[in-house]
Design an enzyme around this catalytic site. Structure first.
Site, PDB file in Angstrom:
ATOM      1  CE  LYS A  50      -1.849   2.747   2.871  1.00 47.62           C
ATOM      2  NZ  LYS A  50      -2.005   4.062   2.223  1.00 47.62           N
TER       3      LYS A  50
ATOM      4  CD  GLU B  71      13.552   3.311   7.826  1.00 39.95           C
ATOM      5  OE1 GLU B  71      13.497   4.059   8.842  1.00 39.95           O
ATOM      6  OE2 GLU B  71      13.565   3.723   6.673  1.00 39.95           O
TER       7      GLU B  71
ATOM      8  CB  CYS C  39      13.193   8.203   8.438  1.00 42.88           C
ATOM      9  SG  CYS C  39      13.985   7.236   7.152  1.00 42.88           S
TER      10      CYS C  39
ATOM     11  CD  GLU D 118      10.883  11.350  11.976  1.00 44.65           C
ATOM     12  OE1 GLU D 118       9.884  10.698  12.306  1.00 44.65           O
ATOM     13  OE2 GLU D 118      11.763  10.921  11.212  1.00 44.65           O
TER      14      GLU D 118
END
Lengths: 503, 288
Positions: free
Chosen positions: A203, A277, A311, A408
Site C-alpha cells: 500500500k 523502519e 527519516c 521528529e
C-alpha cells in the site's frame, strides 16, 4: 641556531568578503519538460490487472507545488486488501517454486525497464511528491532501479545468505510505505521480498501512489506473473487492514514511530514476522578539526535534502564550541543561495512540502521552537504563491529539552546545539529514543571510529551524509525500528531460516 | 548422635550479590516426594527494576570486554558447572526427573556453554560485512550488543532451558535479567552460585525467581530492556507483544506449546546470538 616551534593560528571566522547577489540577477527558468505520461485515473493493481475498487470510490492526487489535481486514485478498502491478499496467496506456490535464476531475471527486467523510462518516472515522482527534479532524476529513480538490479543477482545465491541455514520464503508479505521516497521505498520493500520467492501486497502512501501504479505497468511489461505484486492505494486504514490480514505472514512498515507502534499493537499475538523502519532525530556532529566548508555542504544535504522529509535527516546539528560561530555563519551564507521553489526547475534545491497537513505540522514546530526560546533564522527567499513551500529554517540556542530537539519534525528545520568534549557529543547524540543514523565530521580517523562505536545508531556517516546504496544495510536502533533493508542483512528479514536435514 | 545438617537459604543472584526479594516474600518449594525443601524468593516488579539497573551498570564494561575474554569467561562458567555437576543434577531432580535425564541435562548445559564460548570471537566475522557500494566509501557493517535483554525461561528443563537463552545473549555482549522456571526455580539459584565464581562480572547475568503472572508484564513493558527472549504461551506472547510495542522492543519468542527439545543441537545456533545484536553500518570516505 634557534628553532622556532610552529604555533597554530587560531581559527577565526573567514574575513573573505561574502558574495551576495541578492536579487541582482535571477536565474532563467530551466524547466524539465519530459512527459510523465500520467493517466487521468489509476485503478488498483491486483492479480496482474488494473481493477476498480470494490467500493467504486476514487480520491484525488494533488501536485503539492501547484495544488493542481494530477490524477484520480482508487480508494481501496478492506475488501480490496482481501482480494489482493488472495491473489498473492494464489500466486505464491508457483512463484516460490521458480528456480532463483528465473525469479532473478524478472527483477533484472524490472530494473532495466525502469532505467528505460527513468526520466518519465522522475517527472511523475516530482509532480506527485514535490521534491526537486534534480533529486528524483539523480537519486530516487536510479537508486530504485539499482535496488531491483542488486536483489536480482541474489535470487540464485540464497544459500550464501545465512551460513548453516537454508532460506525459505515466508509467503504473502504486506508492506506499507511512506510518501517521502515513494518509488525508492517501494523498491526497498519489493525487491528483497520477490528475490526470496515471497509475494507482495503493497500500500503506497495516499499522497504519493502514482509512481507505484506506474511501476505496476512495468511489472506487466516485464511479464511478472499475476498476483506476485499487488498494489492497493487508499487511506491509512487500508494499510491497517493489510497489516492485520490473516493471509499476511510478514509485515514490513516504513513510517513514523507512532504509527509503527500502533501496527505492532494491532498484530500482537499473531506471530507475524515484522520489520519496522521508523522515525529518527539524527545528530550531525561537527568537530573543530573538520573540513568546515565540506561539513557545511554535509549539514545542508543532511537536513534540506528532500525538504528534510527524511527519516534519517541530520535534524540536530551538534557543533564543537570553538567553531560554532564560524559554522553557523558559513551555514547562513550557504542557505542564502539555496534555491527554493518550482520542483520541476532543474536549478531548484528545495522543492515543495508533500501536503498542506505536513506544512502545518512543520509550522507548528517553528512556533514551538520560538515559544520555547530558541532563535529562528530563515534566509530571505521568495516562495511561489501557490503550493506548499517552506524556507530552510535553522534554530540556534536550542537545548536538549526543546521539542524541536526531541521530536521528529520531518521538514527543513535544523536545530543547532553545541558541545565541548567528545564525551559530551556522544552523550547528547544518544540522548533520544531514536537511533536511526548519525553524522560525524572530523579529520581524525581514530575519532571517527570511536564515535561510530559509541553512537547508538544503525547508520553512521563519516564526513558525508545521506548516502544510500542497495548493498549497504539500512535500519535503526531503539525506537527507530528493527530489521535491516539492503545488503545480505536485509534478505534475512524476508525469509525463514531452515536447518539442513529438517523440514 | 546424628548431626542435623545445615540447609541453604536460597537467594537470587542480582548485581553480583545474593539477595532476598525486597518484598521479603517467599514461596515454599517441595521436593519430588512432596516434602518441604526450601523457601524461594518471590521476586517483585521492584526486584526486576533493580536487576535491570544492575544490568545497565554492568553493560558497557561487558560490551567492551574483548570477544576472546568473553569466550574464556563463558568457558570458565562451563568449568564451574562441570565441577558441580552432581549437585546440579540433584537440584534438577527435585522436579522429579530420573537420574540419567538430570545428568544429561547438566552435561548438555555444559556443552552449550562451551559451544557459545567458542562463538564469542567468531560470530562477528560471519555476521558482519564489508559492503561494495557504488561510491568512493569504505562501507562496513558490524554487530553490536542490543543492551539489556530480558529472558523468560521455560518451565521445563530448568537449567538447560535457562542456559540456552542466557548464553547466546551474553555471548553477543548483552547483559541479562532472567526469570527462572516457576515450578523448578532451584537449579537457577544454584546456577547463580556458579556464575559468581566464573569470572563473569557482577550484573552481567541477574537471575530472578518468582511468579510469571507477576513479572512477565513488567518484562514486556520495561523500556530499558531492549530485547526479550522468552518461552511463552499464546496469551503471554500477546501480552509481551503489546508491551514491547510501547518502546519498539525486539522480541524473540519461542512457543511454549511447541515443546522445544532443549537437548537437541537445534536449540543452539549462531542465529540465537544474532537475535540480540544490532547492526551498524559506517560510511567512511576513501581518498585524500
Amino acid at each position: 641556531m634557534k628553532i622556532q616551534t610552529p604555533t597554530r593560528a587560531p581559527r577565526r571566522p573567514s574575513t573573505a568578503p561574502e558574495l551576495l547577489f541578492g536579487d541582482l540577477w535571477d536565474y532563467d527558468p530551466a524547466p524539465e519538460t519530459a512527459d510523465p505520461k500520467l493517466k487521468a485515473r489509476y485503478d488498483l493493481f491486483i492479480g496482474g490487472e488494473f481493477v476498480p475498487p470494490a467500493g467504486g470510490k476514487y480520491f484525488e492526487s494533488v501536485n503539492p507545488a501547484t495544488e493542481a489535481k494530477l490524477a484520480e486514485l482508487a480508494l481501496g478498502g478492506p475488501d480490496d486488501v482481501d482480494r489482493a491478499c488472495r491473489a498473492a496467496a494464489a500466486a505464491f506456490p508457483a512463484w516460490s517454486a521458480l528456480p532463483g535464476r528465473e525469479r532473478g531475471k524478472y527483477l533484472y527486467r524490472i530494473a532495466r525497464l525502469l532505467q528505460d523510462r527513468a526520466r518519465e518516472f522522475a517527472v511523475a515522482e516530482t509532480l506527485d511528491n514535490g521534491k526537486p527534479i534534480r533529486e528524483t532524476r539523480d537519486f530516487d529513480v536510479p537508486t530504485c532501479a539499482a535496488h531491483f538490479f542488486y536483489h536480482a543477482g541474489w535470487a540464485d545465491k540464497l544459500e550464501y545468505v545465512a551460513p548453516g541455514r537454508r532460506m525459505e520464503p515466508l509467503g504473502v508479505v504486506g508492506q506499507v510505505i511512506p510518501w517521502n521516497f515513494p518509488l525508492l521505498m517501494l523498491s526497498w520493500k519489493i525487491a528483497p521480498a520477490l528475490c526470496l520467492g515471497n509475494c507482495v501486497v503493497i500500500k503506497p502512501a495516499s499522497n504519493t501512489s502514482i509512481t507505484a501504479l506506474k511501476l505496476a505497468e512495468i511489472f506487466q511489461d516485464a511479464g511478472l506473473p499475476p498476483g506476485v505484486v499487488n498494489v492497493v492505494s487508499g487511506p491509512g486504514s487500508t494499510g491497517g487492514a493489510l497489516m492485520a490480514h490473516p493471509a499476511v505472514a510478514k509485515i514490513a512498515f516504513t513510517g513514523s514511530t507512532e504509527v509503527g507502534k500502533v501496527i505492532m499493537r494491532s498484530v500482537a499475538g499473531s506471530d507475524k514476522k515484522m520489520t519496522m523502519e521508523l522515525g529518527g532525530k539524527a545528530a550531525n556532529i561537527v568537530f573543530d578539526d573538520a573540513p568546515l566548508d565540506q561539513a557545511v555542504e554535509g549539514i545542508v544535504n543532511g537536513i534540506f535534502f528532500n525538504q528534510g522529509q527524511v527519516c534519517c535527516a541530520g535534524s540536530r546539528l551538534l557543533v564543537h564550541e570553538p567553531v560554532a560561530r564560524t559554522v553557523v555563519s558559513k551555514l547562513k551564507a550557504r542557505l542564502r543561495v539555496l534555491r527554493v521553489g518550482d520542483p520541476m526547475d532543474k536549478n531548484t534545491d528545495v522543492g515543495a512540502i508533500v501536503s498542506r497537513a505536513q506544512l502545518d505540522t512543520i509550522r507548528g514546530y517553528l512556533k514551538a521552537g520560538v515559544d520555547e526560546g530558541a532563535e529562528m533564522w530563515q534566509p530571505p527567499c521568495r516562495l511561489p504563491k501557490k503550493g506548499f513551500f517552506m524556507p530552510p529554517t535553522i534554530f540556534t540556542g536550542v537545548t536538549q529539552s526543546h521539542r524541536i530537539a526531541r521530536e521528529e519534525i520531518f521538514g527543513p528545520v535544523l536545530s543547532i546545539l553545541t558541545f565541548r568534549t567528545v564525551d559530551e557529543a556522544i552523550e547528547k547524540a544518544n540522548n533520544t529514543e531514536y537511533g536511526l543514523s548519525a553524522g560525524v565530521w572530523t579529520d581524525k580517523g581514530s575519532r571517527i571510529l570511536r564515535m561510530s562505536t559509541e553512537l547508538k545508531a544503525g547508520v553512521v556517516w563519516a564526513n558525508t551524509y545521506n548516502k544510500f546504496d542497495p548493498a549497504s544495510p539500512f535500519g535503526g536502533y531503539k525506537e527507530s525500528g528493527f530489521g535491516r533493508e539492503g545488503g545480505r542483512h536485509g534478505l534475512l528479514d524476508y525469509g525463514r531460516l531452515v536447518e539442513e536435514g529438517r523440514p | 548422635m546424628s548431626r542435623l545438617p545445615i540447609t541453604k537459604t536460597p537467594k537470587v543472584y542480582v548485581g553480583g550479590a545474593f539477595i532476598r526479594s525486597e518484598s521479603g516474600r517467599t514461596f515454599p518449594l517441595n521436593d519430588a516426594k512432596g516434602h518441604f525443601f526450601a523457601n524461594i524468593p518471590q521476586c517483585t516488579r521492584k526486584d526486576l527494576r533493580n536487576a535491570v539497573e544492575a544490568a545497565a551498570k554492568a553493560g558497557p564494561g561487558w560490551a567492551k570486554r574483548t570477544p576472546y575474554n568473553r569466550g574464556q569467561i563463558l568457558y570458565r562458567l562451563g568449568e564451574m558447572l562441570e565441577a558441580r555437576a552432581p549437585e546440579m543434577a540433584e537440584a534438577i531432580a527435585l522436579g522429579g526427573g530420573k537420574p540419567a535425564d538430570t545428568a544429561l541435562e547438566v552435561s548438555c548445559a555444559v556443552d552449550r556453554l562451551i559451544h557459545y564460548a567458542g562463538w564469542a570471537d567468531k560470530f562477528e566475522q560471519v555476521l558482519g560485512s564489508v559492503n561494495p557500494v557504488a561510491a568512493p566509501y569504505f562501507n562496513f557493517t558490524v554487530t553490536e550488543p542490543m543492551g539489556i535483554v530480558g529472558v523468560i525461561a521455560p518451565a521445563e528443563a530448568p537449567l538447560l532451558g535457562l542456559v540456552s537463552l542466557v548464553a547466546p545473549a551474553i555471548t553477543g555482549g548483552n547483559t541479562v535479567v532472567a526469570l527462572a522456571s516457576e515450578p523448578q526455580p532451584y537449579p537457577a539459584i544454584l546456577l547463580g552460585e556458579m556464575l559468581a565464581t566464573s569470572d563473569l562480572p557482577g550484573g552481567v547475568v541477574n537471575l530472578l525467581t518468582g511468579l510469571r503472572r507477576e513479572l512477565v508484564p513488567t518484562f514486556a513493558t520495561h523500556a530499558h530492556l531492549r530485547g526479550l527472549s522468552a518461552v511463552a504461551g499464546p496469551e503471554e506472547r500477546k501480552a509481551i507483544a503489546l508491551g514491547a510495542a510501547e518502546s519498539v522492543k525486539r522480541t524473540h519468542l519461542i512457543k511454549a506449546e511447541d515443546k522445544r527439545d532443549w537437548l537437541s543441537g537445534s536449540a543452539q545456533s549462531l542465529y540465537e546470538i544474532r537475535a540480540f545484536l544490532e547492526f551498524k553500518t559506517t560510511w567512511h570516505p576513501i581518498g585524500s
